[in-house]
Design a protein around this motif. Sequence first.
Motif, PDB file in Angstrom:
ATOM      1  N   ARG A  38      35.057 -68.517   6.302  1.00 45.19           N
ATOM      2  CA  ARG A  38      34.729 -67.471   7.277  1.00 45.19           C
ATOM      3  C   ARG A  38      34.393 -68.175   8.577  1.00 45.19           C
ATOM      4  NH1 ARG A  38      29.779 -63.126   6.825  1.00 45.19           N
ATOM      5  NH2 ARG A  38      30.192 -62.067   8.819  1.00 45.19           N
ATOM      6  N   SER A  39      35.189 -67.924   9.600  1.00 42.54           N
ATOM      7  CA  SER A  39      35.005 -68.590  10.890  1.00 42.54           C
ATOM      8  C   SER A  39      34.448 -67.621  11.919  1.00 42.54           C
ATOM      9  CB  SER A  39      36.340 -69.156  11.378  1.00 42.54           C
ATOM     10  OG  SER A  39      36.818 -70.132  10.481  1.00 42.54           O
ATOM     11  N   ASP A  49      34.925 -62.972  14.135  1.00 39.03           N
ATOM     12  CA  ASP A  49      34.408 -63.221  12.787  1.00 39.03           C
ATOM     13  C   ASP A  49      35.591 -62.971  11.861  1.00 39.03           C
ATOM     14  OD1 ASP A  49      33.133 -63.159  10.288  1.00 39.03           O
ATOM     15  OD2 ASP A  49      31.322 -62.263  11.134  1.00 39.03           O
ATOM     16  N   PRO A  51      38.276 -64.128   8.447  1.00 36.42           N
ATOM     17  CA  PRO A  51      38.553 -64.922   7.242  1.00 36.42           C
ATOM     18  C   PRO A  51      39.696 -65.890   7.541  1.00 36.42           C
ATOM     19  CG  PRO A  51      39.539 -62.752   7.030  1.00 36.42           C
ATOM     20  CD  PRO A  51      38.766 -62.760   8.331  1.00 36.42           C
TER      21      PRO A  51
END
Length: 105
Positions: A38-39, A49, A51
């Motif tokens: 998750r970045s 936000d 995946p």
Amino acid sequence: MVLLVLSTFPDADTAASVVRVLVGEKLAACGNILPGVRSIYPWKGTIEDAPEVAVLIKTEAALYARLEKRLAKLHPYEVPEIVAWEPGAVAKPYAAWVASATSAD
């Protein structure tokens, strides 16, 4: 000398297709696709936000410039994450395998 190269991708299928090209062209010995990332990062005025999947690519230091250029060309992102570092230690048999897997012979 072995280098580790980190990159992130939107999904595992995209990551796998890029890694297959890099391995097929002998720019990388292998790539490990790590799902579940998750970045959270700033992008064009907003906080994203998202995946992603991370990929850890093993290559020879002498090939890094070529690998970076090819990875950037194949990557779907406008600004792909491409970060490389030299591990503090690498088992000699593994280093030899990386060298043989990336050699032109």
